[in-house]
Design an enzyme around this catalytic site. Structure first.
Site, PDB file in Angstrom:
ATOM      1  CG  ASP A   1      -1.619  -5.966  -1.845  1.00  0.00           C
ATOM      2  OD1 ASP A   1      -2.960  -5.939  -1.498  1.00  0.00           O
ATOM      3  OD2 ASP A   1      -0.837  -5.423  -1.140  1.00  0.00           O
TER       4      ASP A   1
ATOM      5  CD  GLN B   1      -0.864  -9.829   1.189  1.00  0.00           C
ATOM      6  OE1 GLN B   1      -0.706  -8.726   0.567  1.00  0.00           O
ATOM      7  NE2 GLN B   1      -1.232 -10.382   2.031  1.00  0.00           N
TER       8      GLN B   1
ATOM      9  CE  LYS C   1     -10.694  -6.426  10.655  1.00  0.00           C
ATOM     10  NZ  LYS C   1      -9.239  -6.948  10.864  1.00  0.00           N
TER      11      LYS C   1
ATOM     12  CB  CYS D   1      -1.009   0.138   1.258  1.00  0.00           C
ATOM     13  SG  CYS D   1      -0.500  -0.766   2.535  1.00  0.00           S
TER      14      CYS D   1
ATOM     15  NE  ARG E   1       3.033  -8.737   5.654  1.00  0.00           N
ATOM     16  CZ  ARG E   1       1.982  -8.659   5.605  1.00  0.00           C
ATOM     17  NH1 ARG E   1       1.380  -9.426   6.366  1.00  0.00           N
ATOM     18  NH2 ARG E   1       1.179  -8.092   4.770  1.00  0.00           N
TER      19      ARG E   1
ATOM     20  CG  HIS F   1      -3.702  -0.747  -2.550  1.00  0.00           C
ATOM     21  ND1 HIS F   1      -2.524  -1.612  -2.518  1.00  0.00           N
ATOM     22  CD2 HIS F   1      -3.889  -0.971  -1.000  1.00  0.00           C
ATOM     23  CE1 HIS F   1      -2.270  -2.283  -1.436  1.00  0.00           C
ATOM     24  NE2 HIS F   1      -2.954  -1.873  -0.676  1.00  0.00           N
TER      25      HIS F   1
ATOM     26  CG  HIS G   1      -5.928  -1.467   1.907  1.00  0.00           C
ATOM     27  ND1 HIS G   1      -4.419  -1.010   2.061  1.00  0.00           N
ATOM     28  CD2 HIS G   1      -6.418  -0.044   2.609  1.00  0.00           C
ATOM     29  CE1 HIS G   1      -4.072   0.025   2.473  1.00  0.00           C
ATOM     30  NE2 HIS G   1      -5.240   0.629   3.059  1.00  0.00           N
TER      31      HIS G   1
END
Length: 818
Positions: A555, A553, A637, A506, A535, A557, A683
């Site tokens: 991922d 991911q 969320k 992000c 991570r 946005h 997200h």
């Protein structure tokens, strides 16, 4: 005359516990476990003074004292009885044993309560009581059952190892990280974190009991961690505790009273407040439980007040975890599970065997999909067939991206720490990030800062000159504030020369959004990224593909206006349903609303939550759960869970609204009037991490992959060398259809090659012999053992093409119906 219970309390001390329990008993108690067969009318016939009636339990007397008037009790059956609460409780003939062994808590008027704890206070009981017994078979019941077992195990760990920290760090696996004991439905069981200092007696020399008062001898691991022998000893001590001790003393007090009167330390209290589940929403009290160790612990939520309900306790696993106190001494997490009966323990053992057959690590090794190496812990090495599988799923998602109008981008893996400071990750997430040291000096940063200050001073000088010439400011205060904020962000994003590997995408996507001036015509702006993330997970939490240090991911946005939130979230939900349906998974949706600690205005939160609710109602027809107060601090969320083939729940997808990052990065777009507005970020991850979803689907399908995503789709098996040419021609046709086909050449017997192909789960096995070469008709063997005879090559290829294109879970090549 004092009851035996109060007399026992007076003997045990300290006095504040006796006083606290006595005060709490002035509240209205509901304890159906103490119900007796004697009907209340029979009791009243013998004596009008119930305090002298030996058949009526003490808890009932308090009820009688404040609830003589009739009230309505709506039981599970839905039957409404107009009688006093005392009459209703005493009428529960034969319910005692059932409640004690199957119902650890009760839900009253929508709130979970300990059985035996106050429901409401005198002298104003509610007119209606909606009551529901919560059994061990329900998720809430199991969570409370395992949380209480964790407290018992933590007390024993404290007595065995002398580690007071274990009384602070314990809980139910379902409430902490979703990673429970193997074989438990939903990832259940409990955990206790123990610090091992390597001091004290050796393991063999530790005494179980000794000294006056029966205090335990301290046991040490000798610095080598908790052994199987120590684990078994902790298990036996915990089981013995369930038979030896009285019911728990559990009271609700304010945080101030917990510290001053009961000696609860600040760290324990802070953790308890963070994880507390109060009886009623808005209750700021904490729940203290007195242990035999002579200390009070903060319970995370309701507990099972009678320890003798725990018939079976099994300690099964250990693993290293991050030092809780920031020190260097070793910490270990002990995992276990408990049940109300031995029969349920046996069912758990059976489920372990069942789950072991589906273990993605075992299947991954058998099918040569991935491997691990200690040179890169927490990072999977995907082998050719595992890479095939990932590529199939990625190609499918890219098709969905085109359908839902996403643009794929590629962003760097490494960013200057200046980025993480602006986003807030440097302060709040730094311990989970990997730092990268740059060898270059910081002269470039100093030069850029000088240029920035020079440009700012020049702009201020031009403003003063314009004001002197025109007699006006040349801009409104809002524009000045915007420019000041813009300069602050630019300054904050100046490189520092220190770098970190990105743990999420992000912040990098915010930088991408800032790269040019945006207009309302550019929104919604949907960008997706498949770049890997890193991570720093603790070694004890790593496990196969479910928890990694390096992962990828799907991922994305979405930068949109506030008016576009609902439509974009609804589109994300629709995409989740599409993708999960293709993977043969059924998603479950949970809405998490504003927490106590949050940022943003009340109006923004209400609008955001309303948008999520409307989107959920539209796409799920109202079939979703609400988790009040569990949203992120930056926005509400939606969490999406799936249930696999063995009824385990996994969280994979998530959809989150974010007001914080656009503010932190001062993101702006021009609206239709030409003024600057701040966008909202959605997200969105559909699969979560590819690796975790691969683990879930491996175990869900048990390695029998759907044809479209299978890494081994067709095995072509020529009977003799004379048939290799025909087999090669067939393989060429299959490869031209984007189908993975392999030739298993002669050398071994036909039956051996077929068994080998079936063991690694080829979807279809085609034997090529004289008949196949001459007539073009095949006997198709599937990986489930079914053989379909007499399939013409043209029909077979058409069916395979359709199965690939439609991404079906079940095979299209079926035996002809009689």
């Amino acid at each position: 005359m004092l009851s035996k219970r109060l007399a026992s309390l007076l003997r045990q001390g300290p006095r504040q516990w006796v006083k606290a329990v006595a005060e709490q008993r002035r509240s209205l108690y509901f304890d159906p476990r103490l119900a007796v067969a004697t009907r209340v009318d029979e009791a009243l016939a013998e004596s009008t003074d119930l305090s002298h009636h030996s058949e009526v339990p003490e808890a009932m007397l308090h009820v009688h004292g404040v609830a003589a008037k009739p009230i309505s009790v709506k039981a599970e059956s839905g039957r409404v009885t107009a009688l006093s609460l005392l009459e209703w409780v005493c009428a529960q003939d034969g319910v005692k044993d059932k409640l004690r062994h199957r119902y650890p808590l009760v839900e009253i008027n929508g709130e979970l309560c300990d059985i035996g704890q106050p429901i409401f206070s005198s002298p104003s009981p509610p007119a209606d009581v909606d009551l529901h017994y919560v059994s061990f078979d329900e998720e809430a019941g199991r969570d409370v059952f395992w949380r209480t077992t964790a407290m018992l195990a933590a007390e024993e760990a404290h007595l065995l190892y002398g580690d007071a920290n274990s009384l602070t760090y314990f809980g139910a696996c379902t409430a902490i990280d979703g990673k429970g004991v193997r074989g438990a439905e939903g990832g259940g069981g409990f955990w206790v974190d123990v610090k091992l200092d390597g001091s004290g007696q050796s393991e063999d020399g530790a005494e179980e009991e000794g000294g006056e008062g029966g205090s335990r001898g301290k046991q040490s691991s000798g610095g080598g961690g908790i052994t199987k022998k120590m684990l078994k000893k902790l298990e036996r001590a915990t089981v013995r505790k369930t038979y030896d001790r009285d019911p728990f003393d559990c009271i609700l007090v304010t945080p101030e009273v917990a510290v001053k009167k009961f000696g609860v330390d600040a760290d324990t209290l802070r953790r308890g407040l963070q994880r507390r589940q109060a009886y009623a929403r808005g209750d700021d009290r904490v729940r203290l439980v007195r242990l035999d160790a002579g200390v009070a612990v903060v319970a995370d939520g309701p507990i099972v007040t009678s320890p003798d309900l725990f018939r079976v306790v099994e300690m099964s696993e250990t693993g290293a975890v991050e030092a809780r106190d920031g020190g260097e001494q070793q910490w270990q997490r002990v995992r276990g599970i408990s049940f109300p009966s031995k029969g349920e323990l046996q069912n758990w053992y059976n489920s372990i065997r069942h789950v072991h057959l589906r273990d993605h690590r075992k299947i991954g090794a058998q099918q040569k999909l991935f491997s691990f190496n200690p040179l890169s812990p927490g990072s999977a090495f995907f082998l050719p067939h595992g890479t095939r599988l990932l590529n199939r799923v990625t190609a499918y998602l890219r098709e969905k991206y085109r359908e839902y109008e996403y643009e794929e981008v590629m962003t760097p893996l490494m960013f200057d720490t200046a980025l993480w400071k602006v986003s807030g990750h440097y302060d709040n997430y730094r311990s989970n990030m990997y730092g990268v040291s740059a060898m270059e000096a910081l002269e470039s940063r100093e030069e850029e800062l000088r240029n920035l200050h020079s440009a700012l001073a020049k702009e201020e000088e031009e403003k003063k000159k314009e004001k002197a010439e025109t007699g006006s400011d040349g801009s409104s205060e809002d524009v000045d504030e915007h420019r000041r904020r813009e300069w602050e962000v630019k300054k904050a994003l100046m490189p520092t020369g220190e770098y970190g590997l990105k743990p999420m995408n992000c912040p990098g996507h915010c930088v991408l959004f800032m790269s040019e001036q945006r207009s309302y015509k550019d929104l919604p702006m949907r960008i997706a990224d498949f770049s890997p993330l890193h991570r720093n997970e603790t070694s004890g939490s790593l496990g196969g593909l479910t928890r990694l240090r390096r992962f990828t991911q799907d991922d994305a946005h979405i930068f949109c206006t506030k008016d576009q939130m609902e439509e974009e979230v609804a589109s994300c939900l629709k995409m989740v349903k599409d993708v999960y349906s293709t993977l043969d998974l059924v998603p479950e949706f949970t809405l998490s609303t504003r927490p106590d600690q949050s940022m943003g205005s009340e109006e923004d939160w209400q609008k955001a939550e309303s948008a999520l609710v409307d989107a959920l109602n539209k796409e799920t027809k109202g079939r979703y759960l609400v988790n009040d107060g569990d949203g992120a601090f930056y926005g509400p969320k939606i969490d999406i869970h799936v249930m696999d083939a063995v009824r385990r729940r996994h969280q994979c997808a998530t959809i989150q609204l974010d007001f914080q990052l656009p503010h932190a990065f001062n993101l702006k777009y021009k609206n239709n009037e030409g003024s600057d507005q701040q966008p909202v970020i959605v997200h969105r991850a559909i699969l979560g991490s590819f690796e975790r979803m691969l683990a879930v689907t491996t175990e869900h399908f048990r390695g029998k992959w759907p044809f479209w995503m299978s890494p081994r789709q067709v095995a072509v098996i020529p009977m003799k060398d004379d048939h290799i040419e025909s087999a090669s021609e067939l393989k060429k046709k299959l490869v031209g259809m984007d189908i993975y086909a392999d030739i298993l050449p002669p050398g071994d017997s036909i039956s051996y090659r077929v068994r080998n192909a079936q063991s690694v789960q080829y979807n279809y096995m085609l034997v090529v012999g004289d008949r196949e070469v001459k007539d073009g008709v095949y006997s198709v063997r599937r990986n489930d053992g079914v053989v379909v005879d007499g399939v013409a090559q043209v029909d077979m290829l058409d069916l395979m093409r359709d199965e690939m294109r439609e991404r079906l879970v079940k095979p299209l090549i079926q035996p002809k119906s009689e």
